[in-house]
Every structure is written in structure tokens, then in C-alpha cells.
Design a protein around this motif. Structure first.
Motif, PDB file in Angstrom:
ATOM      1  N   ARG A 252       0.780  -1.186   0.100  1.00  0.00           N
ATOM      2  CA  ARG A 252      -0.012  -0.285  -0.051  1.00  0.00           C
ATOM      3  C   ARG A 252       0.936   1.631  -0.796  1.00  0.00           C
ATOM      4  O   ARG A 252       2.035   1.293   0.643  1.00  0.00           O
ATOM      5  CB  ARG A 252      -0.767   0.249   1.691  1.00  0.00           C
ATOM      6  CG  ARG A 252      -1.833  -1.513   1.556  1.00  0.00           C
ATOM      7  CD  ARG A 252      -2.830  -0.929   2.672  1.00  0.00           C
ATOM      8  NE  ARG A 252      -3.933  -2.318   3.031  1.00  0.00           N
ATOM      9  CZ  ARG A 252      -4.344  -2.749   4.145  1.00  0.00           C
ATOM     10  NH1 ARG A 252      -3.859  -1.609   4.780  1.00  0.00           N
ATOM     11  NH2 ARG A 252      -4.612  -3.369   3.758  1.00  0.00           N
ATOM     12  N   ARG A 253       0.033   2.264  -0.681  1.00  0.00           N
ATOM     13  CA  ARG A 253       1.005   3.667  -0.602  1.00  0.00           C
ATOM     14  C   ARG A 253       1.072   4.083   1.123  1.00  0.00           C
ATOM     15  O   ARG A 253       0.140   3.655   2.248  1.00  0.00           O
ATOM     16  CB  ARG A 253      -0.007   4.840  -1.118  1.00  0.00           C
ATOM     17  CG  ARG A 253       0.624   5.938  -1.194  1.00  0.00           C
ATOM     18  CD  ARG A 253       0.568   7.436  -1.479  1.00  0.00           C
ATOM     19  NE  ARG A 253       0.395   6.988  -2.962  1.00  0.00           N
ATOM     20  CZ  ARG A 253      -0.439   7.674  -4.107  1.00  0.00           C
ATOM     21  NH1 ARG A 253      -0.885   8.860  -3.785  1.00  0.00           N
ATOM     22  NH2 ARG A 253       0.441   7.470  -5.829  1.00  0.00           N
ATOM     23  N   PRO A 408      -4.276   6.193  -5.732  1.00  0.00           N
ATOM     24  CA  PRO A 408      -3.465   4.889  -6.478  1.00  0.00           C
ATOM     25  C   PRO A 408      -4.153   3.902  -6.623  1.00  0.00           C
ATOM     26  O   PRO A 408      -5.780   4.551  -6.636  1.00  0.00           O
ATOM     27  CB  PRO A 408      -2.929   3.957  -4.814  1.00  0.00           C
ATOM     28  CG  PRO A 408      -3.722   5.345  -3.782  1.00  0.00           C
ATOM     29  CD  PRO A 408      -4.024   6.173  -4.757  1.00  0.00           C
ATOM     30  N   ASP A 411      -8.411   3.445  -5.280  1.00  0.00           N
ATOM     31  CA  ASP A 411      -8.491   3.759  -3.799  1.00  0.00           C
ATOM     32  C   ASP A 411      -9.967   4.924  -4.051  1.00  0.00           C
ATOM     33  O   ASP A 411      -9.816   5.673  -4.474  1.00  0.00           O
ATOM     34  CB  ASP A 411      -7.208   4.914  -3.592  1.00  0.00           C
ATOM     35  CG  ASP A 411      -7.057   5.862  -2.419  1.00  0.00           C
ATOM     36  OD1 ASP A 411      -7.614   5.156  -1.292  1.00  0.00           O
ATOM     37  OD2 ASP A 411      -6.564   7.155  -2.669  1.00  0.00           O
TER      38      ASP A 411
END
Length: 423
Positions: A252-253, A408, A411
Motif C-alpha cells: 500500500r502507499r 493509487p 483507492d
């Protein structure tokens, strides 16, 4: 029937047209499910007007009488909203914090919510009325009005939602939601569809003005989902709640947003007597005055001089200045306040486990020619002090460095079952 709690901020109620617009949104929610409680702030500018009146008569500092005066703003909003709804054919009744049973601690100007009775609010909802409750206030043990300080109305709304067992608390404001940076500083900032409560709390503490830390901490503890919405649009806004995500955690970011705060003062305390540890005395001064300390650094036990540095809110510097000078002077030391600084923070998850993020932060700022001092790192926040006039430049630099303008993949948060994203 499930209860919905909505909160309207001061800018949402600043003019009569805005009051009517908010009332139309309340009416729509009430017609779908007639169990709606509304928390209101003072109308935009009203609290500042009351503070000026107090200053004009020589009042200074927090006090019982100042709380009595400031409570007028929310009382005006609640009564005006109830009158507006009734005129539209929506039965509504207004309640002060006392009438709603909101109990607080005894610290005027910065009280904490200690409990909510809400019997009259429950009775109004059971009768099909919209309950309009004043935010920002309650009553202490002596029965006196006590205000809740920064973010008080948001905290009131979440506390009421928890007491009424409402699954959702909608916070209406003048922006579309929570952004990757302040859109007033960086137009390229992106509205986030969802934010983890822990990340949101860090963002709020680090300068994001949409929600206050106390509100989010309470929501997380009580399991209340918070939705930040724009009162002037049908945008879905931002949902602040834990979310199950199919993506592996480590892909994940990590960086979610960049926040900034110019309400910052850097404080330096020094004393030549290295045998005396002033840190406990310094923290006692801060705690006694309810002042939060961040980015703390201090000298070690084998150095020749005691030195301690930390940041506080610039707006609270006068609250602690005299007491800090007294503590330092009693041991032959002194205190220096630097108010020409800003704090910029990168907020996300797992940042401490990824040391390259701190390296990227410092490298990007250095490449942009932005001087830095004092950095603090944790799993959820990297904060650095910069010159105040370069704060906006630092926000833009870091937003670009961590590619926050692009969303992203995946999202997005769909509406929960039974709820509409365009209420």
C-alpha cells in the motif's frame, strides 16, 4: 431506528442563505429517516466577535465568565436552525449543552467531555423531532458552562453520536473532504475518499484543519464512522474509518498526505547548571497550562550545560512564557522563543520501517533550497521545522516528491450498505 448525527461548522451557517441551505440538507435526511440529531457551531465570525467584546472590556485568559459569553454563539445557531426547520415544516427543538446533558471537566476554555445524559435528545428523536444541539460546550461539576476549546463542536458531535449509538457522524464544512495537502496552499491536492483514523489523528495534530485530533481519537475509541462532507455540494467526501483492504499491507502507499502548521513556536531552554534536570519542571509548566509539546530534544547527563528544545503552538506561547522564564531563571538559565518557523509533516503508515522516506524528505527539501532544523520520526509521521516563509514551498516539494496528486489503484470507498454516498 438508526440515528444519524450531522454537524455544521461556522462557515456553513455564516449567512441566512447558508443556514437555509443546511436546513434543506437536514430536511432531506429527516424525510428519509426521521431520527436526526444536529450539532452546530457558532456562525462564522461570531466567536471572534465575542472575543473582541471581551477584550474591549479588559478580559484576558480563560475564565468562567468568558465561557458564559462564548456559549452565546452556539446557542444562537441552534435556536436559529430550529426556527428555520420549523418554518419549513420539519419539527425541531434546540438544546444547549446543559439541556442535552453534556457534562465536562472543570477546566474553562479547554474542558473535556466526561459524559452525556441525552435524555431530552432521545425523547425529541422518539417524537420525530430533529434535535439541534449546541456544540463546543457543556456543564462542569459546579453546573457552570464550560467550553471545549479547539475543535470543540466536532468533539461534541462525535460524543453525541457515540452516546446515541449512531453508526455515522457527518461533519459538514466548506471543503469537499480531507485532502492530500491544504488545497488553499496547493491547488493540485487531491481529495481522499477514505483515511484511517490513526492517520487522520496524526494529520489533525500536524496541522490539517478539517478535523481536530480529539474528535478523531474519540471516534476511534467509540467505533463511530466519521464522514467529512461539503455542505454546498453532493460530493461523497471523505470517510474516516478502518477499512479492510485486499492489497498486502507492505504494498500500500505509505505516504497519505502532507500537512503544515504555521501556528508554531520553537522554544529553547538552557541552564549552565548541568546537575539540575529542568525537564520535569518544564513539562509541569506545560501540563498545568494544557499546552501540547512536540519535537522534543534535550542534552544528555554528561554534558556541561542543560539544553532542551521543543515546539508548541505559537498562539499559546504567551500562556507559558512567564512561567518558563521563572523556572529557567531560578537556576541561572534562560528561555528563547522563535516564532518565525513552520512545521511540515509527511503522514502515513509504516514510515519508520522505511528509512528511505526520511532520506527522501530531507533530500527533496535540500534540493529545493529549503533550510531545515529539528526532525521527528515515527511510524505515522515525519515532521520537520522550516522557515515560516518557506512552509508552502515545502508542502509543494514534498507533495510532488511522494506523488500524492495521483490516486493509487483501487483507492475508493463505496458507500456502506443502506447508505447513499450523495446524501
Amino acid at each position: 431506528m438508526a440515528v444519524l448525527v450531522q454537524k455544521y461548522g461556522g462557515t456553513s451557517l455564516q449567512t441566512l442563505d447558508r443556514v437555509r441551505r443546511a436546513a434543506l440538507r437536514i430536511e432531506a435526511a429527516w424525510r428519509r429517516s426521521p431520527s436526526v440529531a444536529v450539532v452546530v457551531s457558532a456562525r462564522g465570525g461570531r466567536t471572534d466577535e465575542l472575543l473582541r467584546l471581551a477584550a474591549d472590556v479588559g478580559a484576558s485568559g480563560q475564565s468562567r465568565e468568558l465561557d458564559q459569553l462564548l456559549a452565546v454563539g452556539e446557542g444562537e445557531s441552534a435556536a436559529l436552525m430550529a426556527l428555520t426547520l420549523n418554518a419549513m415544516g420539519v419539527p425541531a427543538v434546540s438544546f444547549t449543552g446543559r439541556q442535552a446533558g453534556i457534562r465536562t471537566t472543570d477546566r474553562h476554555g479547554d474542558a473535556l467531555v466526561s459524559g452525556i445524559g441525552a435524555e431530552r435528545v432521545r425523547a425529541a428523536l422518539a417524537a420525530g423531532q430533529v434535535a439541534v444541539v449546541t456544540g463546543f460546550q457543556g456543564v462542569d461539576r459546579a453546573g457552570d458552562v464550560a467550553t471545549l476549546g479547539r475543535g470543540g463542536s466536532d468533539t461534541s458531535a462525535v460524543a453525541l453520536a457515540a452516546r446515541l449509538r449512531a453508526a455515522t457522524c457527518e461533519i459538514y464544512t466548506d471543503v469537499d473532504g480531507v485532502f492530500t495537502a491544504d488545497p488553499r496552499v496547493l491547488p493540485a491536492a487531491r481529495c481522499l475518499p477514505w483515511v484511517d483514523p490513526g492517520v487522520m489523528a496524526e494529520m489533525a495534530f500536524a496541522g490539517a484543519r478539517v478535523l481536530h485530533t480529539r474528535c478523531i481519537e474519540l471516534a476511534a475509541m467509540e467505533g463511530v464512522e466519521v464522514r467529512v462532507r461539503n455542505v454546498s455540494s453532493q460530493a461523497p467526501g471523505t470517510t474516516v474509518a478502518e477499512r479492510q483492504d485486499d492489497r498486502p499491507l507492505e504494498t500500500r502507499r505509505a505516504v497519505v498526505a502532507v500537512t503544515h502548521d504555521t501556528d508554531v513556536a520553537r522554544v529553547l531552554v538552557h541552564c549552565r547548571d548541568s546537575r539540575r534536570d529542568l525537564a520535569p519542571d518544564v513539562f509541569d509548566v506545560m501540563a498545568a497550562r494544557g499546552t501540547v509539546v512536540d519535537l522534543v530534544a534535550r542534552s544528555g547527563p554528561y554534558e556541561n550545560e542543560f539544553r532542551m528544545g521543543f515546539t508548541i503552538r505559537r498562539s499559546e506561547a504567551d500562556r507559558v512564557r512567564e512561567a518558563l522564564h521563572e523556572v529557567a531563571a531560578s537556576f541561572g538559565g534562560g528561555v528563547h522563543f522563535d516564532t518565525d518557523v513552520g512545521k511540515v509533516s509527511v503522514v502515513g503508515m509504516g514510515l519508520l520501517s522505511r528509512p528511505e522516506y526520511a532520506a527522501r524528505l530531507m533530500g527533496a527539501l535540500a534540493a529545493a533550497g529549503i533550510p531545515t532544523s529539528w526532525i521527528s520520526t515515527s511510524q505515522m509521521r515525519l515532521s520537520v521545522i522550516v522557515p515560516r516563509e518557506r512552509t508552502a514551498d515545502a508542502v509543494e516539494t514534498l507533495h510532488r516528491e511522494f506523488s500524492l496528486a495521483a490516486a493509487p489503484p483501487g483507492d475508493a470507498v463505496p458507500p456502506a450498505p443502506g447508505r447513499s454516498a450523495t446524501v
